[in-house]
Design an enzyme around this catalytic site. Structure first.
Site, mmCIF file in Angstrom:
data_model
loop_
_atom_site.group_PDB
_atom_site.id
_atom_site.type_symbol
_atom_site.label_atom_id
_atom_site.label_comp_id
_atom_site.label_asym_id
_atom_site.label_seq_id
_atom_site.Cartn_x
_atom_site.Cartn_y
_atom_site.Cartn_z
ATOM 1 N N VAL A 16 0.830 -1.203 0.000
ATOM 2 C CA VAL A 16 0.000 0.000 0.000
ATOM 3 C C VAL A 16 0.867 1.255 0.000
ATOM 4 O O VAL A 16 0.619 2.201 -0.760
ATOM 5 C CB VAL A 16 -0.953 0.002 1.207
ATOM 6 N N ARG A 47 12.071 -0.125 7.284
ATOM 7 C CA ARG A 47 13.043 -0.870 8.092
ATOM 8 C C ARG A 47 14.432 -0.802 7.469
ATOM 9 O O ARG A 47 15.434 -0.638 8.166
ATOM 10 C CB ARG A 47 12.594 -2.333 8.212
ATOM 11 N N LYS A 107 -6.929 -0.603 10.883
ATOM 12 C CA LYS A 107 -8.185 -0.861 11.615
ATOM 13 C C LYS A 107 -7.942 -1.400 13.024
ATOM 14 O O LYS A 107 -8.677 -1.078 13.950
ATOM 15 C CB LYS A 107 -9.099 -1.800 10.818
ATOM 16 N N GLU A 131 -10.481 6.270 6.364
ATOM 17 C CA GLU A 131 -11.446 5.659 5.442
ATOM 18 C C GLU A 131 -10.961 4.302 4.946
ATOM 19 O O GLU A 131 -11.741 3.367 4.781
ATOM 20 C CB GLU A 131 -11.704 6.590 4.257
ATOM 21 N N GLU A 192 -2.214 -12.953 4.138
ATOM 22 C CA GLU A 192 -0.869 -12.825 4.695
ATOM 23 C C GLU A 192 -0.290 -14.214 4.965
ATOM 24 O O GLU A 192 -1.017 -15.208 5.047
ATOM 25 C CB GLU A 192 -0.929 -12.035 6.008
ATOM 26 N N ASP A 203 -9.891 -9.401 12.163
ATOM 27 C CA ASP A 203 -9.850 -8.245 11.266
ATOM 28 C C ASP A 203 -11.251 -7.675 11.067
ATOM 29 O O ASP A 203 -11.471 -6.466 11.173
ATOM 30 C CB ASP A 203 -9.245 -8.662 9.923
ATOM 31 N N LYS A 207 -13.022 -3.930 12.306
ATOM 32 C CA LYS A 207 -13.775 -3.051 11.406
ATOM 33 C C LYS A 207 -15.190 -2.826 11.926
ATOM 34 O O LYS A 207 -15.751 -1.722 11.786
ATOM 35 C CB LYS A 207 -13.797 -3.666 10.007
ATOM 36 N N GLY A 306 -6.151 -5.140 -1.329
ATOM 37 C CA GLY A 306 -5.152 -4.911 -2.366
ATOM 38 C C GLY A 306 -4.545 -3.524 -2.269
ATOM 39 O O GLY A 306 -5.163 -2.584 -1.762
#
Length: 438
Positions: A16, A47, A107, A131, A192, A203, A207, A306
């Site tokens: 991202v 990193r 989130k 958002e 992942e 997750d 949310k 994505g």
């Protein structure tokens, strides 16, 4: 046009983050027109600053000291894309303390520290926007906060995790097992390497906390969100759903009775009728149905995962924060930070799909029926499933209480004529009949 650039610090340059940086560079002129001033990257915290990232950007912008970056006096906006809780929480708090607005896609962080972070943003006079934290590119949080701010939202039902939707969609299309499709999801980048947060529902639960804060003006502690993942969903569950003209989906369900203060927030798999707008949401897409007293039923749907879709939402928030920064004001309306009363899962009322493996079909049916009657669970339909092994009785209940259903299932498991523990899935009502059940 203000020629003084607004400076942006980016924390994290993974999938991202890389896309966000690329968009800021490629759309530099267009963004400046929309904002009213140019945007300039002040630094990118990673990193390993020496690692090649395929970005046409000055290598000197990369740093492995994110704290020094967020404390810089010239940074106007911090884009947080690190994920996780720490050191992210400390970095975001430091950024706001030093006067920077924050845009995040995190989130888990917002669910865990939302009230604290909103309080810090208010004290510092900066924005906190996220958002991208729910449903990726789908514009959902701002409509809940702003467009429906004068309405009363009573219910939200949604698919808010792209990884689990991809896995369940593949299981539905191919008749394959969970483990096989999880491996595919990891190999194709939809999950992942450690998919626990996705497949166990954590997750989606985070949310749901964010959605509840905006829709119901109530902060629900993450620990109070009822959560079931999809690791236990079987090939037989998917086949049973198909037999009832349904599909299995992992749903976030949020409800509040009109005129009451208490809320219910839960995440679990459910059988969704093919006639429901969530049933045909395939791949890694997300979709959320919002029901409000005035607006009625609204559907939000689109790419939920994505790098490119998520980056779209992040850059959208960045544009909003930059405009406000330029105009010298911040967002005054923030989600409620008061913790509300959360109703227990035992209060749920739903239809249930119940599958009971048996050793003696005739005796077992009488025994099962007697137990269900004793617990006031009424049956809508019964079907015998014949297999090469033990047969099973498949029952669909009428709308029943969760506590009664669970007590009945426990009692059925102890019957001599029952060969294994019964399995059940909740059933979402068809949209034309939907009430406060799920």
């Amino acid at each position: 046009m203000n020629n003084q650039p607004l400076k942006v610090a980016v924390l994290g340059c993974g999938v991202v983050g890389t896309e966000v940086v690329r968009r800021l560079r490629a759309s530099h002129a267009a963004l400046a027109d929309r904002i009213g001033a140019p945007v300039e990257i002040a630094g990118i915290a990673v990193r390993d600053p020496r690692r090649p990232r395929g970005l046409d950007i000055d290598p000197a912008l990369f740093t492995n000291d994110p704290l020094e970056l967020v404390k810089r006096d010239d940074v106007d906006i911090v884009v947080e894309l690190l994920g996780g809780i720490e050191p992210t929480h400390s970095l975001v708090a430091a950024a706001m303390e030093h006067g920077a607005s924050v845009v995040s896609a995190n989130k888990a962080l917002v669910a865990a520290y939302g009230p604290e972070l909103h309080g810090a943003a208010a004290r510092a006079g900066v924005d906190l926007l996220y958002e991208a934290a729910v449903a990726g590119a789908v514009p959902l949080l701002r409509p809940l906060r702003d467009s429906l701010g004068g309405d009363e939202v009573t219910r939200i039902v949604g698919i808010v995790n792209g990884t689990t939707n991809y896995i369940l969609d593949r299981m539905t299309q191919k008749g394959s097992a969970f483990d096989a499709e999880l491996r595919q999801a990891i190999e194709r980048g939809y999950a992942e390497a450690d998919p626990t947060a996705d497949v166990e529902g954590a997750d989606a639960a985070a949310k749901a906390v964010i959605l509840a804060s905006l829709a119901f003006h109530t902060w629900v502690p993450p620990a109070e969100v009822y959560r079931e993942g999809i690791t236990g969903v079987t090939v037989q569950d998917v086949a049973d759903a198909r037999a009832h003209d349904c599909v299995v989906k992992l749903l976030a369900v949020l409800e509040r009775t009109a005129g009451e203060d208490d809320v219910m927030v839960r995440v679990h798999p459910a059988m969704v009728p093919r006639t429901h707008p969530l049933a045909d949401v395939g791949g890694a897409d997300n979709a959320v149905v919002v029901e409000a007293a005035g607006a009625g039923r609204l559907l939000f749907r689109g790419a939920g995962a994505g790098g490119t879709p998520t980056a779209s939402a992040v850059v959208g928030d960045l544009v909003t924060a930059a405009r406000r920064r330029l105009l010298g004001h911040r967002e005054t309306a923030s989600p409620a930070t008061v913790t509300g009363r959360v109703r227990a899962m035992s209060d749920v009322r739903s239809r249930y799909h119940l599958s009971v493996p048996v050793t003696d079909s005739v005796v077992a049916l009488d025994d099962i029926a007697a137990v269900l009657r004793a617990h006031d669970v009424r049956v809508d339909s019964v079907q015998r499933r014949r297999t090469a092994g033990p047969d099973a009785w498949v029952l669909v209940t009428e709308v029943s209480g969760e506590s009664a259903l669970r007590a009945a299932v426990q009692a059925i498991a102890g019957l001599p004529s029952v060969g294994a523990a019964p399995r059940f899935l909740r059933m979402l009502e068809p949209v034309e009949e939907e009430a406060a059940v799920g």
